[in-house]
Design a protein around this motif. Structure first.
Motif: not given
Length: 374
Positions: A260-279
């Motif tokens: 379902p949309d809105g499900t929360l998850a505790v994920l490894a940081a590498g699995a959900t790259p933040g803005p630092e990963a854009e380059a």
């Protein structure tokens, strides 16, 4: 006419010229010990590809990159360590399996060769490394920190709501839920309901009836993505309004049933790259690669070693001391290692499912969700 300078003046001139030119860093040989066959070969390919992309974009920083086979066994780990020592590696990245890493660490540490793992999360490895003085560095998230982030999210978002902790009976699910329960109770918050369920079922009617009877509105699921999708579907069918959170096992391909949309998850940081990963994502894309799997963590490891290789102080300090004393800017965000080689920054992040994709949540974003009733 040749003019000879007095020896003293010549010595002074040489000294001044030497001071003006930075000392060259020592040769820097990187070892990659990665699976090259079998079920984990795609992950090994990710590591190789990320290092190749970084190395091509930064020519001359690494003198060479040598590869060894990670066969995910004690013997394979010992053999790979011997190969890296013979190849003259200054540092080794890889050892994606606990068994091979544990066997290789003492051998490489005896030769003053640090090891950076991208995948091994077991707390015991870090504890043994600290106790025995192994040159161990972990970019992978530490297993115990998953419960830290989950319990903090529950305290932040669900403290005023009846919630349940449920798990699938597997060791990983049971240990995660128990760790969360203990951390919450240490801070004065008890779940309304704690239970387990049988995984791999097409429906979960009895579980939903138990959750409904307990009067809970929020459920943390210590289990796989496919099971949570079935539980959510059954809750909707029975008309029970529930919102869900899960652990890193939710980072998996979508099955027949969506979450379902809105499900929360505790994920490894590498699995959900933040803005630092854009380059990094952009340069990977330019090379025909998607920023998925181990490509971003491996790219971050290349950035870390590139920083070390170009430091003028490299010849004046050991490589492992430089790793511990430097703040690195990477595709994973800032990276600093403590005295035991553990990363100081959280290895897991809170994410929310939007339009079929998990997006990392900031503190502000989590606060807004809390205000919206999550």
């Amino acid at each position: 006419m040749l003019i000879r300078l007095p020896c003293l003046r010549l010595s002074l001139l040489v000294a001044l010229l030497s001071a003006a030119v930075p000392a060259l860093a020592e040769p820097f040989h990187v070892g990659l010990v990665i699976p090259q066959s079998g079920q984990f070969k795609p992950l090994g390919d990710h590591v190789r590809e990320a290092f190749s992309v970084w190395d091509n974009a930064n020519p001359g920083v690494f003198d060479d990159i040598v590869e060894g086979e990670d066969g995910c066994s004690e013997q394979a780990g010992a053999d790979a360590a011997a190969a890296m020592i013979e190849a003259g590696a200054n540092v080794v990245v890889g050892f994606l399996c606990t068994e091979s890493l544990a066997a290789a660490l003492p051998l490489l540490s005896d030769e003053n060769i640090p090891v950076i793992t991208l995948t091994v999360r077991a707390d015991i490895i870090g504890e043994e490394a600290a106790r025995l003085g192994w040159k161990f560095f972990r970019l992978a998230p530490r297993a115990g920190s998953e419960a830290d982030i989950a319990s903090e999210a529950i305290l932040r978002l669900w403290a005023d709501k009846p919630f349940a902790l449920i798990e699938d009976g597997a060791i990983s699910g049971r240990e995660l839920v128990e760790a969360i329960r203990i951390k919450l109770e240490e801070r004065g918050l008890k779940p309304t309901f704690v239970d387990n369920y049988r995984p791999g079922q097409a429906t979960q009617p009895s579980l939903i009836r138990r959750l409904k009877s307990a009067g809970v509105a929020r459920v943390f699921v210590g289990g796989e993505r496919s099971d949570l999708a079935v539980i959510a579907m059954e809750a909707e069918r029975q008309g029970v309004a529930l919102k869900f959170m899960g652990g890193d096992l939710l980072h998996a391909p979508q099955g027949e049933l969506p979450l379902p949309d809105g499900t929360l998850a505790v994920l490894a940081a590498g699995a959900t790259p933040g803005p630092e990963a854009e380059a990094a994502s952009r340069i990977l894309k330019d090379n025909g690669l998607i920023a998925e799997g181990l490509r971003i963590p491996a790219y971050a490891a290349a950035e870390i070693l590139g920083t070390i290789a170009t430091r003028m102080e490299y010849s004046e300090t050991s490589l492992d001391e430089a790793l511990r004393s430097t703040t690195f800017s990477t595709a994973l965000g800032p990276v600093t290692f403590d005295e035991n080689g553990e990363r100081r920054e959280p290895g897991f992040v809170l994410a929310i499912l939007r339009d079929g994709e998990f997006k990392r949540l900031s503190i502000e974003g989590a606060a807004r969700i809390g205000g919206d009733g999550q």
